[in-house]
Design a protein around this motif. Structure first.
Motif, PDB file in Angstrom:
ATOM      1  N   ASP A   5       0.807  -1.008  -0.026  1.00  0.00           N
ATOM      2  CA  ASP A   5       0.128  -0.143   0.075  1.00  0.00           C
ATOM      3  C   ASP A   5       0.804   1.265   0.168  1.00  0.00           C
ATOM      4  OD1 ASP A   5       1.222  -0.274   2.378  1.00  0.00           O
ATOM      5  OD2 ASP A   5      -0.750  -0.173   3.610  1.00  0.00           O
ATOM      6  N   PHE A   6       1.957   1.142  -0.649  1.00  0.00           N
ATOM      7  CA  PHE A   6       2.884   2.243  -0.608  1.00  0.00           C
ATOM      8  C   PHE A   6       2.613   3.437  -1.318  1.00  0.00           C
ATOM      9  CE2 PHE A   6       5.192  -1.279   0.683  1.00  0.00           C
ATOM     10  CZ  PHE A   6       5.695  -1.033   2.022  1.00  0.00           C
ATOM     11  N   ASP A   7       1.773   3.000  -2.301  1.00  0.00           N
ATOM     12  CA  ASP A   7       1.109   4.205  -3.271  1.00  0.00           C
ATOM     13  C   ASP A   7       0.349   5.240  -2.363  1.00  0.00           C
ATOM     14  OD1 ASP A   7      -0.149   2.091  -3.210  1.00  0.00           O
ATOM     15  OD2 ASP A   7      -1.469   2.582  -4.937  1.00  0.00           O
ATOM     16  N   THR A  13       2.925   7.136  11.648  1.00  0.00           N
ATOM     17  CA  THR A  13       3.179   7.147  13.368  1.00  0.00           C
ATOM     18  C   THR A  13       4.574   7.306  13.635  1.00  0.00           C
ATOM     19  OG1 THR A  13       1.407   5.658  13.481  1.00  0.00           O
ATOM     20  CG2 THR A  13       2.482   5.984  15.450  1.00  0.00           C
ATOM     21  N   ARG A  14       4.859   8.138  14.384  1.00  0.00           N
ATOM     22  CA  ARG A  14       6.594   8.430  14.609  1.00  0.00           C
ATOM     23  C   ARG A  14       6.565   8.269  16.104  1.00  0.00           C
ATOM     24  NH1 ARG A  14       9.971  13.131  12.185  1.00  0.00           N
ATOM     25  NH2 ARG A  14      10.168  11.544  10.753  1.00  0.00           N
ATOM     26  N   ILE A  15       7.479   7.788  16.414  1.00  0.00           N
ATOM     27  CA  ILE A  15       7.736   7.541  17.996  1.00  0.00           C
ATOM     28  C   ILE A  15       9.056   8.104  18.332  1.00  0.00           C
ATOM     29  CG2 ILE A  15       8.031   5.744  19.939  1.00  0.00           C
ATOM     30  CD1 ILE A  15       5.437   5.161  18.852  1.00  0.00           C
ATOM     31  N   HIS A 109       7.565  -1.420   6.353  1.00  0.00           N
ATOM     32  CA  HIS A 109       6.329  -0.457   6.904  1.00  0.00           C
ATOM     33  C   HIS A 109       7.030   0.368   7.907  1.00  0.00           C
ATOM     34  CE1 HIS A 109       3.741  -2.404   4.203  1.00  0.00           C
ATOM     35  NE2 HIS A 109       2.827  -1.455   4.544  1.00  0.00           N
ATOM     36  N   ILE A 110       8.266  -0.170   8.322  1.00  0.00           N
ATOM     37  CA  ILE A 110       8.671   0.510   9.450  1.00  0.00           C
ATOM     38  C   ILE A 110      10.421   1.279   9.278  1.00  0.00           C
ATOM     39  CG2 ILE A 110       9.934  -1.672  10.624  1.00  0.00           C
ATOM     40  CD1 ILE A 110       8.906  -0.732  13.252  1.00  0.00           C
ATOM     41  N   ARG A 111      10.547   2.421   9.613  1.00  0.00           N
ATOM     42  CA  ARG A 111      12.059   2.815   9.574  1.00  0.00           C
ATOM     43  C   ARG A 111      12.463   3.114  11.056  1.00  0.00           C
ATOM     44  NH1 ARG A 111      12.154   7.896   6.283  1.00  0.00           N
ATOM     45  NH2 ARG A 111      12.224   6.484   4.328  1.00  0.00           N
ATOM     46  N   ILE A 112      13.656   2.659  11.387  1.00  0.00           N
ATOM     47  CA  ILE A 112      14.342   2.902  12.669  1.00  0.00           C
ATOM     48  C   ILE A 112      15.604   3.625  12.305  1.00  0.00           C
ATOM     49  CG2 ILE A 112      15.030   1.810  14.929  1.00  0.00           C
ATOM     50  CD1 ILE A 112      13.237  -0.564  14.088  1.00  0.00           C
ATOM     51  N   TYR A 113      15.575   4.993  12.993  1.00  0.00           N
ATOM     52  CA  TYR A 113      16.781   5.725  12.732  1.00  0.00           C
ATOM     53  C   TYR A 113      17.906   5.403  13.611  1.00  0.00           C
ATOM     54  CZ  TYR A 113      13.259   8.615  10.245  1.00  0.00           C
ATOM     55  OH  TYR A 113      12.384   8.954   9.466  1.00  0.00           O
ATOM     56  N   VAL A 162       6.269   4.675  11.516  1.00  0.00           N
ATOM     57  CA  VAL A 162       5.683   3.380  10.926  1.00  0.00           C
ATOM     58  C   VAL A 162       4.357   3.855   9.825  1.00  0.00           C
ATOM     59  CG1 VAL A 162       3.959   1.621  11.360  1.00  0.00           C
ATOM     60  CG2 VAL A 162       5.769   2.051  12.983  1.00  0.00           C
ATOM     61  N   LEU A 163       4.448   3.222   8.797  1.00  0.00           N
ATOM     62  CA  LEU A 163       3.710   3.699   7.802  1.00  0.00           C
ATOM     63  C   LEU A 163       2.200   2.866   7.653  1.00  0.00           C
ATOM     64  CD1 LEU A 163       3.574   5.702   5.004  1.00  0.00           C
ATOM     65  CD2 LEU A 163       4.434   3.431   3.743  1.00  0.00           C
TER      66      LEU A 163
END
Ligand SMILES: [Zn+2]
Length: 235
Positions: A5-7, A13-15, A109-113, A162-163
């Protein structure tokens, strides 16, 4: 579930919060020390500052999410299980773990910095050991080596995005990924997770604290903050 569903960015949601390592931490750079390093295994640094790479955190988060999923009776497979990943692509139905963390065939769907110390307290110390354990025996059996660790109780920055998964303030009942993410964060607050090397002797126990969540949506091409709150431990 089809998680391609990336389109359409419906929800981000940012933590944001802090990680603290309650025990010494070693995020190493492998067996080869950087040129000029006074120890055999140096702490991983970026621009001279110790760093916990987001990719390392993502790896341990995935493992933890797999354990949580298994405890909920959800079928779990290894991220390297090519057959299972292929099967998911063919059927167009991905498991909740791949639906969060991605696979070779599905974007994450998640990116961790990357996490960095928030102040100058990130001192390090070196330990000398004998290379009798698994990690070293193949390379240099019986030899002395030194490794560098970060002292306990350093406060690190933490941020993840999180997207398109609605899991805060309450998880969406219709999305199995939502409950998993909520449980994952709860575990990080309560129990913590082990990051880096020497997990078997308790090194690198990291806990989350002082965490806030922010939910953004995309409306008419503009990112708007919809709601925010502090991340509380469930009882
Ligand atoms: Zn999967």
């Amino acid at each position: 579930m089809n998680y391609k569903d990336f389109d359409l960015i419906k929800l981000i949601t940012r933590i944001e919060g802090e990680l603290t390592n309650e025990t010494p931490l070693r995020i190493g750079v492998g067996r080869e020390p950087p040129l000029g390093a006074p120890v055999d295994i140096a702490v991983y640094r970026v621009d001279g500052k110790p760093c916990i790479p987001g990719s390392s955190l993502k790896g341990v988060f995935r493992s933890l999410a797999e354990s949580i999923a298994a405890s909920k009776g959800i079928h779990v497979h290894s991220p390297w299980d090519k057959e299972e990943v292929e099967r998911e692509v063919k059927s167009g139905s991905f498991c909740p773990i791949c639906g969060i963390f991605g696979s070779t065939e599905l974007a994450s769907h998640i990116r961790i910095y990357d996490a960095y110390p928030k102040d100058d307290s990130a001192r390090t110390f070196t330990k000398t050991g004998v290379s009798i354990d698994r990690e070293f025996s193949a390379a240099r059996p019986g030899l002395l080596f030194t490794e560098e660790l970060v002292v306990p109780n350093v406060v690190w920055s933490f941020r993840m995005d999180v997207l398109n998964i609605r899991f805060l303030p309450e998880p969406d009942d219709g999305d199995p990924r939502a409950g998993l993410l909520k449980s994952l964060l709860d575990y990080l607050l309560k129990m913590g997770i082990s990051v880096g090397a020497r997990k078997s002797v308790g090194s690198g126990l990291v806990k989350l604290r002082q965490a806030m969540w922010f939910i953004y949506s995309l409306e008419g091409g503009e990112v708007k903050k919809v709601s925010e709150g502090s991340l509380e431990m469930s009882k």
